[in-house]
Every structure is written in structure tokens, then in C-alpha cells.
Design a protein around this motif. Sequence first.
Motif, PDB file in Angstrom:
ATOM      1  N   MET A   1     143.895 -52.594 -68.689  1.00 14.43           N
ATOM      2  CA  MET A   1     143.462 -53.935 -68.349  1.00 14.43           C
ATOM      3  C   MET A   1     144.590 -54.612 -67.567  1.00 14.43           C
ATOM      4  SD  MET A   1     142.938 -57.340 -70.673  1.00 14.43           S
ATOM      5  CE  MET A   1     141.495 -56.949 -71.599  1.00 14.43           C
ATOM      6  N   SER A   2     144.245 -55.239 -66.468  1.00 13.32           N
ATOM      7  CA  SER A   2     145.274 -55.938 -65.709  1.00 13.32           C
ATOM      8  C   SER A   2     145.545 -57.297 -66.332  1.00 13.32           C
ATOM      9  CB  SER A   2     144.840 -56.092 -64.244  1.00 13.32           C
ATOM     10  OG  SER A   2     143.634 -56.789 -64.141  1.00 13.32           O
ATOM     11  N   ALA A   3     146.664 -57.874 -65.974  1.00 21.39           N
ATOM     12  CA  ALA A   3     147.071 -59.158 -66.525  1.00 21.39           C
ATOM     13  C   ALA A   3     146.092 -60.259 -66.102  1.00 21.39           C
ATOM     14  CB  ALA A   3     148.478 -59.477 -66.063  1.00 21.39           C
ATOM     15  N   TYR A   4     146.055 -61.341 -66.885  1.00 20.81           N
ATOM     16  CA  TYR A   4     145.103 -62.433 -66.638  1.00 20.81           C
ATOM     17  C   TYR A   4     145.245 -63.036 -65.244  1.00 20.81           C
ATOM     18  CZ  TYR A   4     144.468 -62.328 -71.729  1.00 20.81           C
ATOM     19  OH  TYR A   4     144.213 -61.948 -73.022  1.00 20.81           O
ATOM     20  N   GLY A   5     146.474 -63.198 -64.773  1.00 22.66           N
ATOM     21  CA  GLY A   5     146.682 -63.769 -63.439  1.00 22.66           C
ATOM     22  C   GLY A   5     146.087 -62.886 -62.359  1.00 22.66           C
ATOM     23  N   GLN A   6     146.249 -61.595 -62.513  1.00 26.70           N
ATOM     24  CA  GLN A   6     145.676 -60.671 -61.533  1.00 26.70           C
ATOM     25  C   GLN A   6     144.153 -60.671 -61.611  1.00 26.70           C
ATOM     26  OE1 GLN A   6     147.637 -59.406 -59.099  1.00 26.70           O
ATOM     27  NE2 GLN A   6     149.047 -60.755 -60.194  1.00 26.70           N
ATOM     28  N   GLN A   7     143.624 -60.836 -62.808  1.00 23.78           N
ATOM     29  CA  GLN A   7     142.169 -60.927 -62.944  1.00 23.78           C
ATOM     30  C   GLN A   7     141.656 -62.219 -62.306  1.00 23.78           C
ATOM     31  OE1 GLN A   7     140.407 -59.729 -66.690  1.00 23.78           O
ATOM     32  NE2 GLN A   7     142.241 -58.551 -67.178  1.00 23.78           N
ATOM     33  N   LEU A   8     142.425 -63.299 -62.432  1.00 23.15           N
ATOM     34  CA  LEU A   8     142.065 -64.553 -61.767  1.00 23.15           C
ATOM     35  C   LEU A   8     141.949 -64.334 -60.264  1.00 23.15           C
ATOM     36  CD1 LEU A   8     141.774 -67.741 -61.970  1.00 23.15           C
ATOM     37  CD2 LEU A   8     144.191 -67.772 -61.355  1.00 23.15           C
ATOM     38  N   ILE A   9     142.909 -63.644 -59.688  1.00 29.07           N
ATOM     39  CA  ILE A   9     142.892 -63.370 -58.252  1.00 29.07           C
ATOM     40  C   ILE A   9     141.659 -62.550 -57.883  1.00 29.07           C
ATOM     41  CG2 ILE A   9     144.085 -62.100 -56.415  1.00 29.07           C
ATOM     42  CD1 ILE A   9     146.739 -63.087 -57.756  1.00 29.07           C
ATOM     43  N   GLU A  10     141.317 -61.560 -58.698  1.00 27.00           N
ATOM     44  CA  GLU A  10     140.123 -60.743 -58.430  1.00 27.00           C
ATOM     45  C   GLU A  10     138.846 -61.587 -58.495  1.00 27.00           C
ATOM     46  OE1 GLU A  10     139.902 -57.076 -60.710  1.00 27.00           O
ATOM     47  OE2 GLU A  10     142.096 -56.999 -60.774  1.00 27.00           O
ATOM     48  N   ILE A  11     138.768 -62.455 -59.481  1.00 21.74           N
ATOM     49  CA  ILE A  11     137.596 -63.332 -59.604  1.00 21.74           C
ATOM     50  C   ILE A  11     137.512 -64.251 -58.391  1.00 21.74           C
ATOM     51  CG2 ILE A  11     136.636 -65.280 -60.918  1.00 21.74           C
ATOM     52  CD1 ILE A  11     137.787 -63.803 -63.465  1.00 21.74           C
ATOM     53  N   HIS A  12     138.627 -64.814 -57.983  1.00 21.31           N
ATOM     54  CA  HIS A  12     138.642 -65.691 -56.807  1.00 21.31           C
ATOM     55  C   HIS A  12     138.233 -64.936 -55.544  1.00 21.31           C
ATOM     56  CE1 HIS A  12     141.540 -68.957 -58.582  1.00 21.31           C
ATOM     57  NE2 HIS A  12     140.370 -68.895 -59.206  1.00 21.31           N
ATOM     58  N   ARG A  13     138.688 -63.686 -55.418  1.00 21.05           N
ATOM     59  CA  ARG A  13     138.301 -62.884 -54.252  1.00 21.05           C
ATOM     60  C   ARG A  13     136.785 -62.741 -54.202  1.00 21.05           C
ATOM     61  NH1 ARG A  13     136.560 -58.181 -54.126  1.00 21.05           N
ATOM     62  NH2 ARG A  13     137.394 -57.571 -56.142  1.00 21.05           N
ATOM     63  N   TRP A  14     136.194 -62.433 -55.340  1.00 19.16           N
ATOM     64  CA  TRP A  14     134.741 -62.269 -55.392  1.00 19.16           C
ATOM     65  C   TRP A  14     134.028 -63.590 -55.065  1.00 19.16           C
ATOM     66  CZ3 TRP A  14     131.029 -64.366 -58.767  1.00 19.16           C
ATOM     67  CH2 TRP A  14     129.743 -63.835 -58.617  1.00 19.16           C
ATOM     68  N   LEU A  15     134.517 -64.693 -55.610  1.00 21.97           N
ATOM     69  CA  LEU A  15     133.899 -65.991 -55.322  1.00 21.97           C
ATOM     70  C   LEU A  15     133.977 -66.312 -53.827  1.00 21.97           C
ATOM     71  CD1 LEU A  15     135.187 -68.029 -58.396  1.00 21.97           C
ATOM     72  CD2 LEU A  15     132.791 -67.424 -57.912  1.00 21.97           C
ATOM     73  N   ARG A  16     135.110 -66.031 -53.205  1.00 19.06           N
ATOM     74  CA  ARG A  16     135.253 -66.247 -51.759  1.00 19.06           C
ATOM     75  C   ARG A  16     134.235 -65.404 -50.983  1.00 19.06           C
ATOM     76  NH1 ARG A  16     141.132 -66.098 -53.165  1.00 19.06           N
ATOM     77  NH2 ARG A  16     142.051 -68.064 -52.478  1.00 19.06           N
ATOM     78  N   GLU A  17     134.117 -64.132 -51.373  1.00 21.44           N
ATOM     79  CA  GLU A  17     133.181 -63.232 -50.689  1.00 21.44           C
ATOM     80  C   GLU A  17     131.742 -63.716 -50.846  1.00 21.44           C
ATOM     81  OE1 GLU A  17     134.015 -59.412 -52.410  1.00 21.44           O
ATOM     82  OE2 GLU A  17     135.903 -59.191 -51.310  1.00 21.44           O
ATOM     83  N   GLU A  18     131.378 -64.135 -52.037  1.00 21.44           N
ATOM     84  CA  GLU A  18     130.011 -64.607 -52.271  1.00 21.44           C
ATOM     85  C   GLU A  18     129.716 -65.886 -51.490  1.00 21.44           C
ATOM     86  OE1 GLU A  18     127.279 -63.199 -53.920  1.00 21.44           O
ATOM     87  OE2 GLU A  18     128.693 -61.555 -53.622  1.00 21.44           O
ATOM     88  N   LEU A  19     130.675 -66.789 -51.442  1.00 23.68           N
ATOM     89  CA  LEU A  19     130.476 -68.015 -50.668  1.00 23.68           C
ATOM     90  C   LEU A  19     130.356 -67.686 -49.187  1.00 23.68           C
ATOM     91  CD1 LEU A  19     130.177 -71.050 -50.468  1.00 23.68           C
ATOM     92  CD2 LEU A  19     132.684 -71.247 -50.568  1.00 23.68           C
TER      93      LEU A  19
END
Length: 168
Positions: A1-19
Motif C-alpha cells: 500500500m502506498s502512503a496516504y499522500g501518494q494516494q491523494l495524488i493518485e486520486i487527484h490525477r483521476w479527478l483531473r482526468e475525469e473533469l
Amino acid sequence: MSAYGQQLIEIHRWLREELARLREGVETHLADGTGPRTGDLRAHCLAFCAALTRHHTGEDGGAFRVLAEREPALRPVLAELAADHEVVAGILSRVEELFAADPAADPGATGTPVDPRRVRAELDGLAALLESHLVYEEKKLTAALDALDPSAGTTSELLGLTPVEYAD
């Protein structure tokens, strides 16, 4: 499991792509009508709005609360980010309202057809605000989130979403 901060970045990447995909769909719909049907735009838009709301609600009640307790120096930053969440929620609410009464998107609706130009304007404003918000959040919180141990909670509890939820 990656660290929470790195998971935040991954979630943000997905949100950017979806928008970006959502905005592209609106643009092709406006340009020549070959883009997604209004009902499909509505479904994609509402799904995106729900995911972003879930993420921000999760942060407000999860990561921001935990970080405020463990890193008091971050409290002003967390307050700014929470205030941004309220502004974003207002934009999302307006976007949802634009689709709510559209008979082309919802056959049971009795309102007027959605104006894709208004949707585009709201999404353009959302994209501008969200990009600066996400960059600021990543810059200010990634290290502090990465420093949290697993007892702080699950990714879903802290960030509202997990990268696994939207993986292809």
C-alpha cells in the motif's frame, strides 16, 4: 500500500482526468453535436460531481481532522482547503441543477433543456478553481499525509475515495 499522500495524488490525477473528459464531452456536444447525448453528459457529470463531493467530504471529516490534531501548524491551511471545498460544492450544485429539470436528459423531467454553454461555463470555473486547489493541497499536505501511520484510518476514511475504486 502506498502512503496516504501518494494516494491523494493518485486520486487527484483521476479527478483531473475525469473533469477533462467531461469538459471534452461538453465541447464536442457544443461544436458539432457528435459528442455525448445530453443524458450521457448528465450521467457522467452527476457521477463526477458525486465522486468529487465524496472525496472532499472524506477529507473534511477524515484527513483534515486527523492532520489538525497531529499537526496544529497545518490548521490555517486546512481551513483554507475546507473553504475551497464549500466553493466547489456550490459550483457542483449549480451544475447538477442545470441538468435536474432537463427533459432530454431525464424523460420524467418537466423543465427546460439544459444549455451546454452554461454547463461549460460552470465546468471551466470548476476546472480553474480545482486545479489551483489540488496543487496547493498536494504541496501542503502530501508530506504530512505520508507521515501518518496506518492506524490513522483507511484511505477511504481519510480521503473519501481510494485509487482502487476507479481503476480500469
